[in-house]
Design an enzyme around this catalytic site. Structure first.
Site, PDB file in Angstrom:
ATOM      1  N   GLU A 104      17.542  -3.971   3.183  1.00 31.47           N
ATOM      2  CA  GLU A 104      17.538  -3.682   4.614  1.00 31.47           C
ATOM      3  C   GLU A 104      16.719  -4.719   5.386  1.00 31.47           C
ATOM      4  O   GLU A 104      17.101  -5.146   6.491  1.00 31.47           O
ATOM      5  CB  GLU A 104      16.993  -2.274   4.865  1.00 31.47           C
ATOM      6  CG  GLU A 104      17.911  -1.152   4.400  1.00 31.47           C
ATOM      7  CD  GLU A 104      17.949  -0.977   2.892  1.00 31.47           C
ATOM      8  OE1 GLU A 104      18.924  -0.395   2.395  1.00 31.47           O
ATOM      9  OE2 GLU A 104      16.995  -1.433   2.197  1.00 31.47           O
ATOM     10  N   GLU A 143      10.123  -7.841  -3.080  1.00 33.60           N
ATOM     11  CA  GLU A 143      10.235  -9.114  -2.344  1.00 33.60           C
ATOM     12  C   GLU A 143      11.125  -8.969  -1.108  1.00 33.60           C
ATOM     13  O   GLU A 143      11.819  -9.897  -0.702  1.00 33.60           O
ATOM     14  CB  GLU A 143      10.769 -10.227  -3.254  1.00 33.60           C
ATOM     15  CG  GLU A 143       9.867 -10.587  -4.418  1.00 33.60           C
ATOM     16  CD  GLU A 143       8.496 -11.084  -3.985  1.00 33.60           C
ATOM     17  OE1 GLU A 143       8.361 -11.534  -2.831  1.00 33.60           O
ATOM     18  OE2 GLU A 143       7.559 -11.005  -4.792  1.00 33.60           O
ATOM     19  N   ARG A 201      38.044  -5.652 -28.006  1.00 28.91           N
ATOM     20  CA  ARG A 201      38.256  -4.202 -28.093  1.00 28.91           C
ATOM     21  C   ARG A 201      39.731  -3.855 -27.911  1.00 28.91           C
ATOM     22  O   ARG A 201      40.366  -4.314 -26.954  1.00 28.91           O
ATOM     23  CB  ARG A 201      37.415  -3.513 -27.012  1.00 28.91           C
ATOM     24  CG  ARG A 201      37.660  -2.027 -26.844  1.00 28.91           C
ATOM     25  CD  ARG A 201      37.153  -1.222 -28.001  1.00 28.91           C
ATOM     26  NE  ARG A 201      37.114   0.204 -27.670  1.00 28.91           N
ATOM     27  CZ  ARG A 201      36.944   1.160 -28.575  1.00 28.91           C
ATOM     28  NH1 ARG A 201      36.807   0.838 -29.848  1.00 28.91           N
ATOM     29  NH2 ARG A 201      36.903   2.421 -28.207  1.00 28.91           N
ATOM     30  N   GLN A 241      45.241  -4.468 -16.569  1.00 24.60           N
ATOM     31  CA  GLN A 241      44.833  -4.942 -15.242  1.00 24.60           C
ATOM     32  C   GLN A 241      43.552  -4.263 -14.774  1.00 24.60           C
ATOM     33  O   GLN A 241      42.723  -4.875 -14.090  1.00 24.60           O
ATOM     34  CB  GLN A 241      45.966  -4.673 -14.248  1.00 24.60           C
ATOM     35  CG  GLN A 241      45.812  -5.404 -12.922  1.00 24.60           C
ATOM     36  CD  GLN A 241      47.018  -5.201 -12.035  1.00 24.60           C
ATOM     37  OE1 GLN A 241      47.060  -4.272 -11.235  1.00 24.60           O
ATOM     38  NE2 GLN A 241      48.017  -6.054 -12.177  1.00 24.60           N
ATOM     39  N   GLY A 263      32.490   1.156 -21.632  1.00 24.41           N
ATOM     40  CA  GLY A 263      32.520   2.593 -21.815  1.00 24.41           C
ATOM     41  C   GLY A 263      31.170   3.104 -22.281  1.00 24.41           C
ATOM     42  O   GLY A 263      30.119   2.556 -21.932  1.00 24.41           O
ATOM     43  N   GLN A 295      30.978  -0.214 -17.356  1.00 19.58           N
ATOM     44  CA  GLN A 295      32.248   0.499 -17.262  1.00 19.58           C
ATOM     45  C   GLN A 295      33.273  -0.073 -18.247  1.00 19.58           C
ATOM     46  O   GLN A 295      34.018   0.673 -18.885  1.00 19.58           O
ATOM     47  CB  GLN A 295      32.792   0.414 -15.828  1.00 19.58           C
ATOM     48  CG  GLN A 295      33.942   1.357 -15.535  1.00 19.58           C
ATOM     49  CD  GLN A 295      33.494   2.822 -15.510  1.00 19.58           C
ATOM     50  OE1 GLN A 295      32.309   3.114 -15.350  1.00 19.58           O
ATOM     51  NE2 GLN A 295      34.441   3.737 -15.691  1.00 19.58           N
ATOM     52  N   ILE A 296      33.311  -1.372 -18.389  1.00 20.41           N
ATOM     53  CA  ILE A 296      34.235  -2.011 -19.331  1.00 20.41           C
ATOM     54  C   ILE A 296      33.901  -1.622 -20.766  1.00 20.41           C
ATOM     55  O   ILE A 296      34.791  -1.390 -21.596  1.00 20.41           O
ATOM     56  CB  ILE A 296      34.207  -3.541 -19.142  1.00 20.41           C
ATOM     57  CG1 ILE A 296      34.886  -3.920 -17.816  1.00 20.41           C
ATOM     58  CG2 ILE A 296      34.875  -4.261 -20.310  1.00 20.41           C
ATOM     59  CD1 ILE A 296      34.710  -5.368 -17.416  1.00 20.41           C
ATOM     60  N   GLU A 336       0.842  -1.191   0.000  1.00 16.45           N
ATOM     61  CA  GLU A 336       0.000   0.000   0.000  1.00 16.45           C
ATOM     62  C   GLU A 336       0.879   1.244   0.000  1.00 16.45           C
ATOM     63  O   GLU A 336       2.067   1.160   0.325  1.00 16.45           O
ATOM     64  CB  GLU A 336      -0.900   0.013   1.240  1.00 16.45           C
ATOM     65  CG  GLU A 336      -1.855  -1.158   1.325  1.00 16.45           C
ATOM     66  CD  GLU A 336      -2.703  -1.121   2.598  1.00 16.45           C
ATOM     67  OE1 GLU A 336      -2.592  -0.117   3.352  1.00 16.45           O
ATOM     68  OE2 GLU A 336      -3.448  -2.075   2.828  1.00 16.45           O
TER      69      GLU A 336
END
Length: 391
Positions: free
Chosen positions: A375, A371, A276, A287, A347, A344-345, A127
């Protein structure tokens, strides 16, 4: 413990993955861009899912389902999780397990048609003022002679626009004991079947959601909606007991679908890093990228082991709320991490809708909320730890 899949489990995984890739992937872009599932597409894919034996596979064999054990069901859910959520829920629907708690008459009216693909259900608890605190719900069910009269509002109700009926939880009284957190007494809850079109029951369009496009939510309004006693699901005032008995595994279902999505995102990231080139070499050799892949794969493996162990314990009858909370917490937070790192990899390309990564990234956000929020899961886990030592 044997970590290998049985021949049957591997067949289910392979069949489900093939269905997802061949039948669902081709429609993802349409659903993502329109936010809508065409009725004819639903019926087409639903028929294919039924023919493949994948429809309502979460249900026991004795009621017409596939009769999968929990561990195998989670493997199946993991594969479904790779696709757009609206597509895989609507077209390979899994009726709510709570329907199994109904009487035989209720099963004939609601459960069996759902298993056959003739009806859809939706579950209404949340609700505007009662999300995580379901005992604080204000929508009421008041007994009037042999009937019940429902009043109030529910929101964030998934796919209620498609559903033929709702399983609705309403405050039907107050407990005698005081609320341990102070304030008003805790509510007693009763569950009801409410058919779409019932007088006093209105389904309104809900909110536009950044996650799971095409998988709609609605607002349900009850204005003196009168129901006979035969529409009560389970015992009067025992709605929470019904929910706890039948809905516990839904947290594992959410966790399992997160595994599939994370696996898909990781696959794209690995493929891109291997192809890439920047600064004269494949970016996977740097790395800064290769360590991201290692962390993503490790987090995914850890979450997968937790989810499958919880499924195994569920089948053995030894699973605890803590086990399921841990699995849901780990898998949902892992997906957020993996999706973000995959983008992120890639870009800037990772945010383009040519790839499924931006969708997976958006979809990941809701998994830590519905579900049971992260928390709430942490509360369940910490409470179990402290109770074990009398805390």
């Amino acid at each position: 413990m044997n970590f290998g899949l049985t021949e049957e489990q591997q067949l289910i995984v392979d069949t489900t993955r093939a269905f997802v890739e061949n039948e669902l992937y081709p429609h993802e872009r349409e659903v993502e861009r329109t936010g809508h599932l065409r009725p004819e597409l639903i019926r087409e894919l639903q028929a294919k899912a039924i023919a493949a034996g994948l429809y309502a596979a979460n249900m026991p064999a004795e009621v017409g389902g596939a009769g999968l054990d929990t561990l195998t069901w989670l493997l199946y859910e993991k594969e479904l999780g790779r696709a757009n959520y609206a597509l895989h829920w609507t077209c390979v629907a899994r009726p709510s397990n709570i329907l199994l708690a109904g009487t035989e008459e209720q099963k004939e009216k609601y459960l069996y048609p759902c298993i056959r693909g003739e009806k859809w259900d939706c579950l209404a608890m949340t609700e505007p003022g009662a999300g995580s605190d379901l005992r604080g719900m204000k929508a009421t069910a008041v007994q009037d002679g042999a009937d019940w009269v429902l009043n109030g509002t529910k929101h964030f109700i998934s796919h209620a626009d498609l559903a033929d009926f709702a399983i609705v939880f309403m405050a039907s009284g107050e407990e005698d004991r005081p609320n341990t957190h102070g304030g008003a007494k805790r509510k007693k809850i009763t569950a009801f079947f409410v058919d779409k079109g019932a007088p006093g029951f209105t389904v309104r369009e809900g909110y536009r959601n950044v996650s799971h496009r095409g998988y709609t939510n609605s607002i349900l309004e009850f204005d003196d909606c009168r129901l006979p006693a035969s529409q009560v699901l389970g015992e009067v005032h025992c709605g929470f007991e019904v929910a706890n008995s039948w809905l516990g595994a839904t947290r594992l279902q959410v966790a399992a679908t997160c595994l599939g999505r994370a696996e898909r995102a990781l696959g794209h990231a690995i493929g891109y890093a291997a192809e890439r080139q920047q600064f004269g070499q494949k970016i996977g050799k740097f790395q800064g990228v290769s360590f991201k892949l290692a962390d993503m794969a490790t987090e995914l493996k850890a979450a997968e082991l937790m989810v499958l162990e919880a499924g195994w314990k569920y089948d053995a009858g030894t699973v605890t709320d803590q086990d399921m909370a841990m699995a849901k917490l780990k898998a949902t937070e892992m997906l957020a991490f993996v999706a973000d790192e995959a983008i992120q990899i890639h870009g800037g390309m990772g945010l383009m809708d040519d790839l499924p990564l931006e969708r997976i990234w958006r979809d990941a956000r809701v998994e830590r909320i519905w579900e049971g929020t992260s928390e709430i899961q942490r509360h369940i886990i910490s409470r179990a730890l402290l109770r074990a030592v009398g805390g």
